[in-house]
Scaffold this motif. Sequence first.
Motif, PDB file in Angstrom:
ATOM      1  N   ALA A   4       0.845  -1.192   0.000  1.00 55.06           N
ATOM      2  CA  ALA A   4       0.000   0.000   0.000  1.00 55.06           C
ATOM      3  C   ALA A   4       0.883   1.245   0.000  1.00 55.06           C
ATOM      4  O   ALA A   4       1.892   1.302   0.695  1.00 55.06           O
ATOM      5  CB  ALA A   4      -0.909   0.013   1.216  1.00 55.06           C
ATOM      6  N   GLY A   9      -2.647   5.699  -0.308  1.00 57.47           N
ATOM      7  CA  GLY A   9      -3.372   4.533   0.178  1.00 57.47           C
ATOM      8  C   GLY A   9      -3.722   3.503  -0.880  1.00 57.47           C
ATOM      9  O   GLY A   9      -4.410   2.532  -0.601  1.00 57.47           O
ATOM     10  N   GLU A  11      -3.585   0.286  -3.082  1.00 58.54           N
ATOM     11  CA  GLU A  11      -3.018  -1.041  -2.906  1.00 58.54           C
ATOM     12  C   GLU A  11      -2.586  -1.594  -4.254  1.00 58.54           C
ATOM     13  O   GLU A  11      -3.319  -1.504  -5.232  1.00 58.54           O
ATOM     14  CB  GLU A  11      -4.036  -1.970  -2.262  1.00 58.54           C
ATOM     15  N   LYS A  38       1.281  -4.920   3.180  1.00 50.69           N
ATOM     16  CA  LYS A  38      -0.016  -5.060   3.833  1.00 50.69           C
ATOM     17  C   LYS A  38      -0.248  -6.522   4.204  1.00 50.69           C
ATOM     18  O   LYS A  38      -0.082  -7.405   3.369  1.00 50.69           O
ATOM     19  CB  LYS A  38      -1.127  -4.574   2.915  1.00 50.69           C
TER      20      LYS A  38
END
Length: 50
Positions: A4, A9, A11, A38
């Motif tokens: 991420a 933010g 992904e 992540k």
Amino acid sequence: MTYACIECGKETEYKDLLRSKLKCTKCSEKRSNIWVKKRSEAQIKQVIAR
């Protein structure tokens, strides 16, 4: 493995990061230190205490 971007933010999969040379396609940042690994939802974190 999913990574991420800490700037926006988004992904991204690791193979897509290598293809784009670590550049975020959403916020256009190109640094290797903006990516954070992540944890997948399937992995359960266990804490073993005495």
